[in-house]
Design an enzyme around this catalytic site. Structure first.
Site, PDB file in Angstrom:
ATOM      1  N   ALA A 286       2.601  -1.455  -6.141  1.00 54.75           N
ATOM      2  CA  ALA A 286       3.750  -2.355  -6.269  1.00 54.75           C
ATOM      3  C   ALA A 286       4.678  -2.064  -5.097  1.00 54.75           C
ATOM      4  O   ALA A 286       4.639  -0.977  -4.514  1.00 54.75           O
ATOM      5  CB  ALA A 286       4.462  -2.093  -7.586  1.00 54.75           C
TER       6      ALA A 286
ATOM      7  N   GLY B 178      -0.361  -0.163  -8.315  1.00 51.76           N
ATOM      8  CA  GLY B 178      -0.650  -1.539  -8.743  1.00 51.76           C
ATOM      9  C   GLY B 178      -1.918  -2.090  -8.120  1.00 51.76           C
ATOM     10  O   GLY B 178      -2.544  -3.001  -8.679  1.00 51.76           O
TER      11      GLY B 178
ATOM     12  N   GLU C 264      -4.613  -0.866 -10.273  1.00 54.84           N
ATOM     13  CA  GLU C 264      -4.538  -1.632 -11.525  1.00 54.84           C
ATOM     14  C   GLU C 264      -5.086  -3.049 -11.347  1.00 54.84           C
ATOM     15  O   GLU C 264      -5.748  -3.585 -12.238  1.00 54.84           O
ATOM     16  CB  GLU C 264      -3.083  -1.656 -12.014  1.00 54.84           C
ATOM     17  CG  GLU C 264      -2.610  -0.269 -12.440  1.00 54.84           C
ATOM     18  CD  GLU C 264      -1.116  -0.195 -12.686  1.00 54.84           C
ATOM     19  OE1 GLU C 264      -0.335  -0.462 -11.746  1.00 54.84           O
ATOM     20  OE2 GLU C 264      -0.718   0.118 -13.815  1.00 54.84           O
TER      21      GLU C 264
ATOM     22  N   GLU D  19       1.857   7.126  -8.954  1.00 49.71           N
ATOM     23  CA  GLU D  19       3.233   6.791  -9.356  1.00 49.71           C
ATOM     24  C   GLU D  19       4.095   8.014  -9.647  1.00 49.71           C
ATOM     25  O   GLU D  19       5.305   7.995  -9.405  1.00 49.71           O
ATOM     26  CB  GLU D  19       3.216   5.890 -10.609  1.00 49.71           C
ATOM     27  CG  GLU D  19       2.798   4.456 -10.356  1.00 49.71           C
ATOM     28  CD  GLU D  19       1.288   4.241 -10.414  1.00 49.71           C
ATOM     29  OE1 GLU D  19       0.522   5.221 -10.426  1.00 49.71           O
ATOM     30  OE2 GLU D  19       0.890   3.067 -10.442  1.00 49.71           O
TER      31      GLU D  19
HETATM   32  N1  COA Z   1       5.535  -0.535  -1.229  1.00 47.52           N
HETATM   33  C1  COA Z   1       6.249  -0.951  -0.171  1.00 47.52           C
HETATM   34  N2  COA Z   1       5.904  -0.683   1.097  1.00 47.52           N
HETATM   35  C2  COA Z   1       4.765   0.007   1.303  1.00 47.52           C
HETATM   36  C3  COA Z   1       3.959   0.461   0.237  1.00 47.52           C
HETATM   37  C4  COA Z   1       4.388   0.160  -1.085  1.00 47.52           C
HETATM   38  N3  COA Z   1       3.684   0.521  -2.162  1.00 47.52           N
HETATM   39  N4  COA Z   1       2.909   1.145   0.751  1.00 47.52           N
HETATM   40  C5  COA Z   1       3.038   1.086   2.085  1.00 47.52           C
HETATM   41  N5  COA Z   1       4.159   0.415   2.425  1.00 47.52           N
HETATM   42  C6  COA Z   1       4.701   0.131   3.764  1.00 47.52           C
HETATM   43  C7  COA Z   1       5.303   1.371   4.408  1.00 47.52           C
HETATM   44  O1  COA Z   1       6.628   1.559   3.958  1.00 47.52           O
HETATM   45  C8  COA Z   1       5.216   0.984   5.865  1.00 47.52           C
HETATM   46  O2  COA Z   1       6.254   0.058   6.152  1.00 47.52           O
HETATM   47  P1  COA Z   1       7.117   0.195   7.548  1.00 47.52           P
HETATM   48  O3  COA Z   1       6.086   0.023   8.636  1.00 47.52           O
HETATM   49  O4  COA Z   1       8.072  -0.946   7.461  1.00 47.52           O
HETATM   50  O5  COA Z   1       7.721   1.549   7.521  1.00 47.52           O
HETATM   51  C9  COA Z   1       3.906   0.234   5.963  1.00 47.52           C
HETATM   52  O6  COA Z   1       3.632  -0.209   4.637  1.00 47.52           O
HETATM   53  C10 COA Z   1       2.751   1.088   6.439  1.00 47.52           C
HETATM   54  O7  COA Z   1       2.646   2.215   5.580  1.00 47.52           O
HETATM   55  P2  COA Z   1       2.550   3.723   6.115  1.00 47.52           P
HETATM   56  O8  COA Z   1       2.992   4.638   5.004  1.00 47.52           O
HETATM   57  O9  COA Z   1       3.272   3.860   7.410  1.00 47.52           O
HETATM   58  O10 COA Z   1       0.978   3.843   6.374  1.00 47.52           O
HETATM   59  P3  COA Z   1       0.079   5.160   6.333  1.00 47.52           P
HETATM   60  O11 COA Z   1      -1.254   4.748   6.874  1.00 47.52           O
HETATM   61  O12 COA Z   1       0.773   6.310   6.956  1.00 47.52           O
HETATM   62  O13 COA Z   1      -0.081   5.499   4.751  1.00 47.52           O
HETATM   63  C11 COA Z   1      -0.434   4.977   2.420  1.00 47.52           C
HETATM   64  C12 COA Z   1      -0.728   4.619   3.893  1.00 47.52           C
HETATM   65  C13 COA Z   1      -1.022   3.882   1.548  1.00 47.52           C
HETATM   66  C14 COA Z   1      -1.075   6.327   2.080  1.00 47.52           C
HETATM   67  C15 COA Z   1       1.087   5.072   2.215  1.00 47.52           C
HETATM   68  O14 COA Z   1       1.686   3.883   2.716  1.00 47.52           O
HETATM   69  C16 COA Z   1       1.521   5.238   0.788  1.00 47.52           C
HETATM   70  O15 COA Z   1       1.434   6.336   0.234  1.00 47.52           O
HETATM   71  N6  COA Z   1       2.033   4.157   0.140  1.00 47.52           N
HETATM   72  C17 COA Z   1       2.584   4.187  -1.176  1.00 47.52           C
HETATM   73  C18 COA Z   1       1.505   4.314  -2.240  1.00 47.52           C
HETATM   74  C19 COA Z   1       2.120   4.398  -3.633  1.00 47.52           C
HETATM   75  O16 COA Z   1       2.836   5.320  -3.969  1.00 47.52           O
HETATM   76  N7  COA Z   1       1.821   3.377  -4.462  1.00 47.52           N
HETATM   77  C20 COA Z   1       2.293   3.301  -5.808  1.00 47.52           C
HETATM   78  C21 COA Z   1       3.530   2.513  -5.867  1.00 47.52           C
HETATM   79  S1  COA Z   1       4.180   2.449  -7.513  1.00 47.52           S
END
Ligand code: COA
Length: 258
Positions: A65, A110, A113, A133
């Site tokens: 999400a 999400g 999910e 989460e």
């Molecule tokens: N919600 C909003 N933005 C998100 C996102 C999310 N769930 N996941 C990634 N993004 C955004 C990042 O903020 C970043 O935005 P920016 O370029 O404006 O800063 C962009 O997507 C790229 O993500 P980044 O973290 O830089 O890529 P990465 O390759 O280093 O890491 C992930 C990839 C997926 C491991 C990491 O983005 C992550 O851990 N995301 C969240 C996962 C999460 O906790 N999901 C559950 C949510 S309830």
């Protein structure tokens, strides 16, 4: 037609690509509403016999999400958000037409999910799933606490939801989360080939299989009773007449979904 998704229909398969690659395809509220409309189209469009959901770009299926929407939400708004997610994912799970997830990268929160609401999952070898989460002080809210248990069992599901660990494609397949692992290039062709194989079967029978299997997991439905009723109603279909006659006449059946 949509801001956050792309859709196209080819060979009876609607391909729905989540399209926010600069945000790892994170599910914001606009996207969830558009996904609901696309799923309505899967139900209603007579040219569509099945669907696949994938993510745009090589890195993410859906990374969860949209976390940037969380900070402003009250508990009441959190309820609305969860209800929207549950409604959309339940529509996917209960679709009478098969819906597959082609998981092309991170399927987190999400995104995990969403993939689990689909009828089966095919994963590319670079993909990972997880429910991270708890790292954010929240829990899965779009059905994850229930569907992860259904797919991989209570002990492993609890461990993953409490540690926030990510699981790679091969282990995902061993756990039963994913049915197949392919290269990224083969992901869509493999997923499409399974759906094409299903297209050759009787559509009403496919819908009944989905309904009966879902009934296993519903507390307000008796799966065995559902199966008896759905099995019996097959005898009132033209498809059964055609399928049985074709077998006896040693020819390929032509099903019409009637
Ligand atoms: N919600 C909003 N933005 C998100 C996102 C999310 N769930 N996941 C990634 N993004 C955004 C990042 O903020 C970043 O935005 P920016 O370029 O404006 O800063 C962009 O997507 C790229 O993500 P980044 O973290 O830089 O890529 P990465 O390759 O280093 O890491 C992930 C990839 C997926 C491991 C990491 O983005 C992550 O851990 N995301 C969240 C996962 C999460 O906790 N999901 C559950 C949510 S309830």
């Amino acid at each position: 037609m949509y801001n956050t998704l792309t859709t196209n229909v080819k060979d009876g398969i609607m391909e729905i690509a989540i399209n926010r690659p600069d945000k790892m395809n994170a599910l914001n509220q606009e996207l969830m509403k558009e996904l609901a409309l696309a799923i309505d189209d899967v139900y209603k469009n007579t040219e569509v016999h099945s669907a696949l959901i994938t993510g745009t770009g090589p890195k993410a299926f859906v990374a969860g999400a949209d976390i940037s929407e969380f900070l402003a939400l009250s508990a009441e708004q959190g309820t609305e958000l969860a209800k929207l997610g549950h409604m959309v994912f339940q529509r996917i799970e209960e679709s009478p037409k098969p819906i597959a997830a082609a998981v092309n990268g991170f399927a987190l929160g999400g995104g995990c999910e969403l993939a689990m609401a689909c009828h089966f999952r095919v994963m590319s070898d670079n993909a990972k799933f997880g429910q991270p989460e708890v790292n954010l002080g929240i829990i899965p809210g779009y059905g994850g606490t229930q569907r992860l248990v259904q797919l991989i069992g209570k002990g492993k599901a609890l461990e993953l939801m409490m540690t926030g660990d990510m699981i790679g494609a091969e282990e995902a397949r061993r756990l039963g989360w994913s049915n197949h692992v392919t290269t990224l290039d083969d992901l869509l062709p493999k997923t499409r080939s399974i759906l094409q194989k299903i297209h050759e079967k009787a559509p009403l029978a496919i819908a009944k299989v989905i309904k009966c299997v879902n009934a296993y997991f519903k507390f307000d439905a008796n799966g065995f009773e559902t199966e008896i009723a759905e099995f019996a109603s097959c005898f009132a279909t033209q498809d059964l007449q055609e399928g049985a006659a074709a077998f006896i006449e040693k020819r390929k059946p032509v099903f019409k979904g009637e």
